[in-house]
Design a protein around this motif. Structure first.
Motif, PDB file in Angstrom:
ATOM      1  N   PRO A 288      14.457 -18.678 -17.337  1.00 28.30           N
ATOM      2  CA  PRO A 288      15.341 -18.715 -18.591  1.00 28.30           C
ATOM      3  C   PRO A 288      16.559 -19.928 -18.491  1.00 28.30           C
ATOM      4  N   LYS A 289      16.688 -20.489 -19.699  1.00 31.62           N
ATOM      5  CA  LYS A 289      17.950 -21.301 -19.694  1.00 31.62           C
ATOM      6  C   LYS A 289      19.199 -20.344 -20.111  1.00 31.62           C
ATOM      7  N   SER A 290      20.376 -20.753 -20.112  1.00 32.25           N
ATOM      8  CA  SER A 290      21.538 -19.976 -20.487  1.00 32.25           C
ATOM      9  C   SER A 290      21.682 -19.725 -21.984  1.00 32.25           C
ATOM     10  N   CYS A 291      20.747 -20.162 -22.938  1.00 34.37           N
ATOM     11  CA  CYS A 291      20.446 -19.675 -24.073  1.00 34.37           C
ATOM     12  C   CYS A 291      19.309 -19.005 -24.456  1.00 34.37           C
ATOM     13  N   SER A 292      18.425 -18.847 -23.568  1.00 35.62           N
ATOM     14  CA  SER A 292      17.230 -18.066 -23.876  1.00 35.62           C
ATOM     15  C   SER A 292      17.257 -16.643 -24.220  1.00 35.62           C
ATOM     16  N   ASN A 293      16.353 -16.240 -24.906  1.00 36.35           N
ATOM     17  CA  ASN A 293      16.281 -14.936 -25.257  1.00 36.35           C
ATOM     18  C   ASN A 293      15.387 -14.039 -24.292  1.00 36.35           C
ATOM     19  N   VAL A 294      15.968 -13.077 -23.696  1.00 29.87           N
ATOM     20  CA  VAL A 294      15.365 -12.533 -22.550  1.00 29.87           C
ATOM     21  C   VAL A 294      15.301 -10.779 -22.779  1.00 29.87           C
ATOM     22  N   THR A 295      14.099 -10.308 -21.936  1.00 26.51           N
ATOM     23  CA  THR A 295      14.210  -8.893 -21.944  1.00 26.51           C
ATOM     24  C   THR A 295      14.329  -8.442 -20.660  1.00 26.51           C
ATOM     25  N   VAL A 296      15.193  -7.446 -20.318  1.00 22.93           N
ATOM     26  CA  VAL A 296      15.965  -7.153 -19.180  1.00 22.93           C
ATOM     27  C   VAL A 296      15.778  -5.440 -18.980  1.00 22.93           C
TER      28      VAL A 296
ATOM     29  N   LEU B 220      20.992 -14.785 -24.314  1.00 19.49           N
ATOM     30  CA  LEU B 220      22.196 -15.048 -23.068  1.00 19.49           C
ATOM     31  C   LEU B 220      23.297 -15.574 -23.510  1.00 19.49           C
ATOM     32  N   GLY B 221      23.101 -16.736 -24.669  1.00 21.84           N
ATOM     33  CA  GLY B 221      24.447 -17.387 -25.281  1.00 21.84           C
ATOM     34  C   GLY B 221      25.253 -16.363 -25.778  1.00 21.84           C
ATOM     35  N   ASP B 222      24.649 -15.187 -26.210  1.00 23.69           N
ATOM     36  CA  ASP B 222      25.922 -14.111 -26.800  1.00 23.69           C
ATOM     37  C   ASP B 222      26.588 -13.318 -25.521  1.00 23.69           C
ATOM     38  N   LEU B 223      26.367 -13.537 -24.504  1.00 22.05           N
ATOM     39  CA  LEU B 223      26.414 -12.497 -23.394  1.00 22.05           C
ATOM     40  C   LEU B 223      27.672 -13.268 -22.562  1.00 22.05           C
TER      41      LEU B 223
ATOM     42  N   ILE C  98      19.999  -6.691 -12.250  1.00 21.21           N
ATOM     43  CA  ILE C  98      19.196  -7.075 -13.520  1.00 21.21           C
ATOM     44  C   ILE C  98      17.783  -7.420 -13.134  1.00 21.21           C
ATOM     45  N   ASP C  99      16.933  -6.583 -13.879  1.00 19.03           N
ATOM     46  CA  ASP C  99      15.464  -7.078 -13.874  1.00 19.03           C
ATOM     47  C   ASP C  99      15.114  -7.724 -14.857  1.00 19.03           C
ATOM     48  N   LEU C 100      14.451  -8.979 -14.542  1.00 22.45           N
ATOM     49  CA  LEU C 100      14.034  -9.979 -15.849  1.00 22.45           C
ATOM     50  C   LEU C 100      12.556  -9.902 -16.119  1.00 22.45           C
ATOM     51  N   LEU C 101      12.219  -8.846 -17.151  1.00 17.91           N
ATOM     52  CA  LEU C 101      11.137  -8.483 -17.530  1.00 17.91           C
ATOM     53  C   LEU C 101      10.288  -9.840 -18.196  1.00 17.91           C
ATOM     54  N   LYS C 102      11.030 -10.545 -19.185  1.00 13.66           N
ATOM     55  CA  LYS C 102      10.178 -11.644 -20.087  1.00 13.66           C
ATOM     56  C   LYS C 102      11.265 -12.517 -20.380  1.00 13.66           C
TER      57      LYS C 102
ATOM     58  N   SER D 206      18.686   1.088 -17.885  1.00 16.64           N
ATOM     59  CA  SER D 206      18.235   0.919 -16.588  1.00 16.64           C
ATOM     60  C   SER D 206      16.623   1.395 -16.622  1.00 16.64           C
ATOM     61  N   LYS D 207      16.005   2.099 -17.424  1.00 18.70           N
ATOM     62  CA  LYS D 207      14.645   2.261 -17.516  1.00 18.70           C
ATOM     63  C   LYS D 207      13.980   1.845 -18.884  1.00 18.70           C
ATOM     64  N   GLN D 208      14.811   1.740 -19.931  1.00 17.85           N
ATOM     65  CA  GLN D 208      14.379   1.215 -21.091  1.00 17.85           C
ATOM     66  C   GLN D 208      14.808  -0.462 -21.153  1.00 17.85           C
ATOM     67  N   SER D 209      13.991  -1.092 -21.581  1.00 12.74           N
ATOM     68  CA  SER D 209      14.292  -2.602 -21.769  1.00 12.74           C
ATOM     69  C   SER D 209      15.059  -2.944 -23.006  1.00 12.74           C
ATOM     70  N   ILE D 210      15.901  -4.135 -22.997  1.00 20.49           N
ATOM     71  CA  ILE D 210      16.742  -4.436 -24.236  1.00 20.49           C
ATOM     72  C   ILE D 210      16.276  -6.245 -24.228  1.00 20.49           C
ATOM     73  N   SER D 211      16.242  -6.716 -25.415  1.00 18.36           N
ATOM     74  CA  SER D 211      16.145  -8.118 -25.298  1.00 18.36           C
ATOM     75  C   SER D 211      17.362  -8.768 -25.968  1.00 18.36           C
TER      76      SER D 211
END
Length: 159
Positions: free
Chosen positions: A71-79, A104-107, A152-156, A96-101
């Motif tokens: 991902p790029k520093s602005c990508s939308n990711v699911t982790v 990254l630019g907002d973090l 952090i686990d990068l799922l998507k 930790s068990k349930q993913s969230i999208s």
């Protein structure tokens, strides 16, 4: 004619929105002060943790690099992730068990710089000095000036 004006307004809005987002994402030039970097290094040494130092002043271990694009520093990711303080107190394990999208630019800067180190399917542990996390402001269960540890686990990568 009305349709042409509407289309121009839509494209102008998209253009301006992406410029704002790009500026936010360009804020990765932040580096941690040396005393914070030293404090993280001392924690790692004391706990026999081997980690790589990033030029911005955080440390990381890549437990699985993943595969494909990063991902790029602005990508939308699911982790999925877990956050801890250096004393072992869990500050966030809701996802930790349930993913969230999210974008990254907002973090926090540490996540924007750390997550792009891995690809989809990767896992990274970030050791973040306060200035690359929440700084000198207490946030929920996080005391001011805390070193934070996130696994952090990068799922998507969504975009």
């Amino acid at each position: 004619m009305r349709n042409l004006i509407f289309i121009l307004i839509v494209f102008a809005g998209i253009g301006f929105g992406s410029c704002t987002k790009d500026r936010k994402c360009d804020a990765l030039s932040v580096t941690a002060p040396q005393e914070e970097v030293d404090a993280v290094a001392q924690y790692l040494d004391k706990n026999n943790i081997t980690a790589t130092k990033d030029a911005q002043g955080f440390f990381y271990t890549i437990e699985a690099s993943g595969s494909g694009d990063r991902p790029k520093s602005c990508s939308n990711v699911t982790v999925t992730y877990t956050g801890k303080l250096t004393n072992g107190t869990v500050i966030d394990d809701k996802y930790s068990k349930q993913s969230i999208s999210f974008d990254l630019g907002d973090l926090i800067v540490g996540w924007r710089a750390g997550i792009p180190l891995i690809a989809k399917g990767g896992r990274v542990t970030l050791y973040l000095p306060p200035s690359l996390a929440y700084g000198d402001k207490p946030t929920g269960p996080i005391p001011a000036n805390s070193i934070l540890i996130f696994t952090i686990d990068l799922l998507k990568i969504n975009n």
